[in-house]
Write a protein that holds these residues in place. Structure first.
Motif, PDB file in Angstrom:
ATOM      1  N   PRO A  89      -2.549 -54.705  -1.605  1.00 31.51           N
ATOM      2  CA  PRO A  89      -1.334 -54.438  -2.387  1.00 31.51           C
ATOM      3  C   PRO A  89      -1.332 -55.271  -3.664  1.00 31.51           C
ATOM      4  O   PRO A  89      -1.954 -56.339  -3.724  1.00 31.51           O
ATOM      5  CB  PRO A  89      -0.213 -54.870  -1.434  1.00 31.51           C
ATOM      6  CG  PRO A  89      -0.825 -55.920  -0.574  1.00 31.51           C
ATOM      7  CD  PRO A  89      -2.253 -55.489  -0.381  1.00 31.51           C
ATOM      8  N   THR A  90      -0.646 -54.765  -4.674  1.00 32.90           N
ATOM      9  CA  THR A  90      -0.581 -55.515  -5.933  1.00 32.90           C
ATOM     10  C   THR A  90       0.120 -56.852  -5.756  1.00 32.90           C
ATOM     11  O   THR A  90      -0.100 -57.785  -6.526  1.00 32.90           O
ATOM     12  CB  THR A  90       0.158 -54.692  -6.997  1.00 32.90           C
ATOM     13  OG1 THR A  90       1.472 -54.357  -6.516  1.00 32.90           O
ATOM     14  CG2 THR A  90      -0.602 -53.407  -7.302  1.00 32.90           C
ATOM     15  N   SER A  91       0.918 -56.963  -4.691  1.00 33.45           N
ATOM     16  CA  SER A  91       1.626 -58.220  -4.444  1.00 33.45           C
ATOM     17  C   SER A  91       0.709 -59.335  -3.985  1.00 33.45           C
ATOM     18  O   SER A  91       1.152 -60.484  -3.856  1.00 33.45           O
ATOM     19  CB  SER A  91       2.730 -57.999  -3.396  1.00 33.45           C
ATOM     20  OG  SER A  91       2.191 -57.493  -2.181  1.00 33.45           O
ATOM     21  N   ILE A  92      -0.595 -59.040  -3.763  1.00 35.19           N
ATOM     22  CA  ILE A  92      -1.525 -60.082  -3.317  1.00 35.19           C
ATOM     23  C   ILE A  92      -1.550 -61.245  -4.302  1.00 35.19           C
ATOM     24  O   ILE A  92      -1.801 -62.392  -3.933  1.00 35.19           O
ATOM     25  CB  ILE A  92      -2.947 -59.491  -3.137  1.00 35.19           C
ATOM     26  CG1 ILE A  92      -3.851 -60.461  -2.360  1.00 35.19           C
ATOM     27  CG2 ILE A  92      -3.568 -59.128  -4.477  1.00 35.19           C
ATOM     28  CD1 ILE A  92      -3.542 -60.580  -0.910  1.00 35.19           C
ATOM     29  N   GLY A  93      -1.244 -60.953  -5.568  1.00 36.77           N
ATOM     30  CA  GLY A  93      -1.230 -61.995  -6.593  1.00 36.77           C
ATOM     31  C   GLY A  93      -0.173 -63.055  -6.366  1.00 36.77           C
ATOM     32  O   GLY A  93      -0.215 -64.115  -7.002  1.00 36.77           O
ATOM     33  N   ARG A  94       0.757 -62.795  -5.469  1.00 37.01           N
ATOM     34  CA  ARG A  94       1.820 -63.777  -5.196  1.00 37.01           C
ATOM     35  C   ARG A  94       1.365 -64.891  -4.260  1.00 37.01           C
ATOM     36  O   ARG A  94       2.099 -65.868  -4.078  1.00 37.01           O
ATOM     37  CB  ARG A  94       3.037 -63.065  -4.601  1.00 37.01           C
ATOM     38  CG  ARG A  94       3.676 -62.061  -5.566  1.00 37.01           C
ATOM     39  CD  ARG A  94       4.854 -61.366  -4.937  1.00 37.01           C
ATOM     40  NE  ARG A  94       5.446 -60.403  -5.854  1.00 37.01           N
ATOM     41  CZ  ARG A  94       6.468 -59.605  -5.547  1.00 37.01           C
ATOM     42  NH1 ARG A  94       6.991 -59.663  -4.324  1.00 37.01           N
ATOM     43  NH2 ARG A  94       6.935 -58.761  -6.434  1.00 37.01           N
ATOM     44  N   LEU A  95       0.187 -64.742  -3.682  1.00 40.56           N
ATOM     45  CA  LEU A  95      -0.337 -65.804  -2.809  1.00 40.56           C
ATOM     46  C   LEU A  95      -1.011 -66.855  -3.686  1.00 40.56           C
ATOM     47  O   LEU A  95      -2.227 -67.034  -3.677  1.00 40.56           O
ATOM     48  CB  LEU A  95      -1.307 -65.224  -1.783  1.00 40.56           C
ATOM     49  CG  LEU A  95      -0.729 -64.165  -0.842  1.00 40.56           C
ATOM     50  CD1 LEU A  95      -1.810 -63.649   0.102  1.00 40.56           C
ATOM     51  CD2 LEU A  95       0.445 -64.740  -0.041  1.00 40.56           C
ATOM     52  N   LYS A  96      -0.221 -67.556  -4.430  1.00 37.71           N
ATOM     53  CA  LYS A  96      -0.722 -68.431  -5.487  1.00 37.71           C
ATOM     54  C   LYS A  96      -1.288 -69.745  -4.970  1.00 37.71           C
ATOM     55  O   LYS A  96      -1.912 -70.494  -5.732  1.00 37.71           O
ATOM     56  CB  LYS A  96       0.383 -68.696  -6.505  1.00 37.71           C
ATOM     57  CG  LYS A  96       0.852 -67.429  -7.220  1.00 37.71           C
ATOM     58  CD  LYS A  96       1.843 -67.731  -8.315  1.00 37.71           C
ATOM     59  CE  LYS A  96       2.360 -66.456  -8.975  1.00 37.71           C
ATOM     60  NZ  LYS A  96       1.292 -65.686  -9.623  1.00 37.71           N
ATOM     61  N   ARG A  97      -1.083 -70.041  -3.683  1.00 32.68           N
ATOM     62  CA  ARG A  97      -1.608 -71.305  -3.139  1.00 32.68           C
ATOM     63  C   ARG A  97      -2.925 -71.125  -2.394  1.00 32.68           C
ATOM     64  O   ARG A  97      -3.547 -72.093  -1.999  1.00 32.68           O
ATOM     65  CB  ARG A  97      -0.567 -71.949  -2.227  1.00 32.68           C
ATOM     66  CG  ARG A  97       0.692 -72.398  -2.955  1.00 32.68           C
ATOM     67  CD  ARG A  97       1.735 -72.939  -1.999  1.00 32.68           C
ATOM     68  NE  ARG A  97       2.919 -73.412  -2.704  1.00 32.68           N
ATOM     69  CZ  ARG A  97       3.919 -72.637  -3.104  1.00 32.68           C
ATOM     70  NH1 ARG A  97       3.858 -71.327  -2.861  1.00 32.68           N
ATOM     71  NH2 ARG A  97       4.952 -73.138  -3.750  1.00 32.68           N
TER      72      ARG A  97
END
Length: 486
Positions: free
Chosen positions: A326-334
């Motif tokens: 999903p495009t939201s994978i970028g939110r796993l910033k840590r």
């Protein structure tokens, strides 16, 4: 019985009046009057090859010259079919874990003229050899190579047939107990920091695990557990590392209470089809391994679950059947380490470039045609494993990856090493073996920090790299303290 097996063997090797089987042992070529050298002259390699003779070089045209993509696509599909066939028929194998080599000579219509095989490192009885030949003959006669060629071609393979039963690994050392019986008998439970209850055929978590006041690690891998009970997180407040690798735990049987002590959770190889929501209860989880489950999709809701664990830095999604993220994978910033080995990705979302802290990305054994330009925003990226894909180029913007130390692009479709490689000043290890390289990557000479480079199984060298026109470049790399594998 022995006479019957001998008859089968004779029939398979063509010593009675039946049609000659194409599958024989390599040692039988002399008896059968078959010349490998003559066959190699009649059957070209699959792709172009540089030949060096008497100091002169020439190009041998391959059967798939200009069509290497088509060849590798077909080869990968056939490999998957072969492994499925072997898995389905593993009870017919004479033994598991056989290291198996073949030399295949494939006719223009895809059928097999000859398949010469040999087993390395293990002796087989005549009965076992007969079983193996019968199984392989069935495969090769029923599964011709799916693409026709003008004159046929030859290829060599090496693989392992079946997985041998795993022996139990017994952990030993101060503070470690490896059996339930020893755990029940110990008079000093306060000295125990690890219980290694792996491979014990357990169907439930033993009650004894709750008697150790300083337990930090619990290994319950390779058992027959159907549940991850809530007590493990509720009643062992010192527990930091928990593994239930390769059990049979389904989605609705993962029970985790809210805690701040679990740092590492390995739940690979179970019966999960989604990420259990209760995993979010591990508020300070740093490492989560979910590989070898059949997740097939990762949703925005799953990413939200993962984001709840604000310390998560190591995420393993190895062989879970994913075809997209999903495009939201970028939110796993840590997240610093992301493992996506053995999935079905054709592309990666550009949002992966927003995972700003990513240091290691593993996307090998997929079907990637390109790597997104946004990867170049990952300024902390040190390791990139992208071997066994369909890559043939790199974005010029890769020059921004100033921290990249290890780059593995082996088993792809490169015909030349991209020039941008020469700008990766921090690069220490580079792999381009098993591609279709036709020219030496001279830009490597400018990478003074390069310690290892792998260039084997490419057409540019032919049979002997040090007798090729590129021997001086190899020597120059070695003079720069670079270990060159060819």
């Amino acid at each position: 019985m022995l006479k019957g097996l001998l008859f089968v063997y004779l029939m398979l090797t063509g010593l009675v009046g039946y049609a000659q089987s194409p599958v024989v042992f390599l040692r039988d070529t002399t008896r059968l009057g078959v010349s490998l050298a003559s066959l190699e002259r009649s059957f070209p390699p699959p792709y172009d090859k540089l030949i060096v003779q008497a100091g002169k070089s020439s190009q041998l045209k391959g059967a798939f010259s200009g069509r290497t993509k088509l060849y590798f696509d077909s080869l990968n599909a056939q490999h998957q079919q072969f492994f499925t066939f072997i898995e389905r028929n593993k009870k017919r194998l004479p033994a598991l874990g056989l290291l198996f080599q073949t030399q295949e000579f494939i006719r223009a219509d895809g059928s097999y003229e000859w398949v010469f095989c040999q087993v390395d490192g293990q002796s087989l009885t005549s009965e076992q050899e007969s079983k193996l030949l019968a199984l392989l003959t069935e495969w090769y006669t029923q599964h011709p190579f799916p693409i026709k060629t003008e004159n046929g071609f030859r290829r060599s393979t090496m693989t392992t047939l079946g997985q041998p039963p795993q022996k139990r690994t017994v952990r030993r050392g101060p503070g470690i107990i490896s059996t339930v019986e020893a755990a029940e008998k110990t008079l000093r439970p306060d000295t125990v920091t690890m219980l290694a209850f792996n491979h014990l055929e357990l169907s439930s978590v033993p009650e004894v695990v709750y008697r150790f006041p300083k337990l930090e690690e619990l290994d319950l891998s390779r058992n027959n557990l159907h549940e991850l009970p809530a007590r493990l997180t509720a009643d062992i407040p010192t527990l930091k590392r928990l593994s239930v690798l390769f059990n049979v735990i389904p989605n609705d049987s993962v029970f985790i209470t809210r805690n701040k002590h679990i740092r590492s959770l390995n739940i690979q190889g179970n019966k999960l089809t989604k990420i259990p929501e209760s995993i979010r209860q591990n508020r300070r989880l740093e490492s989560l391994w979910l590989g070898y489950n059949k997740l097939t999709t990762i949703t925005d809701a799953d990413v939200k679950t993962l984001r709840r664990m604000r310390k998560l830095s190591d995420l393993n999604l190895y062989s879970v059947g994913l075809s997209q993220l999903p495009t939201s994978i970028g939110r796993l910033k840590r997240v610093k380490v992301l493992d996506l080995y053995y999935n079905k990705f054709i592309e990666l979302p550009p949002q992966i470039g927003k995972m700003k802290r990513l240091e290691q990305l593993a996307v090998a054994h997929n079907e990637l045609r390109n790597l997104p330009v946004t990867l170049t925003k990952l300024r902390h990226l040190q390791v990139l494993y992208a071997h066994h894909n369909h890559l043939s180029q790199l974005p010029d913007e890769f020059s921004r990856l100033h921290s990249l130390r290890i780059l593995d692009l082996s088993y792809n479709w490169y015909v030349s090493v991209p020039a941008v490689i020469g700008t990766l000043s921090s690069l220490q290890e580079l792999s381009f073996n098993n591609n279709n390289l036709h020219e030496f990557p001279s830009m490597l000479l400018s990478l003074k920090g390069l310690k290892k480079v792998f260039l084997g199984s490419n057409p540019l060298f032919g049979q002997e790299a040090m007798k090729s026109p590129y021997a001086p470049q190899i020597k120059q790399l070695e003079a720069n303290n670079t270990d060159v594998s060819y």
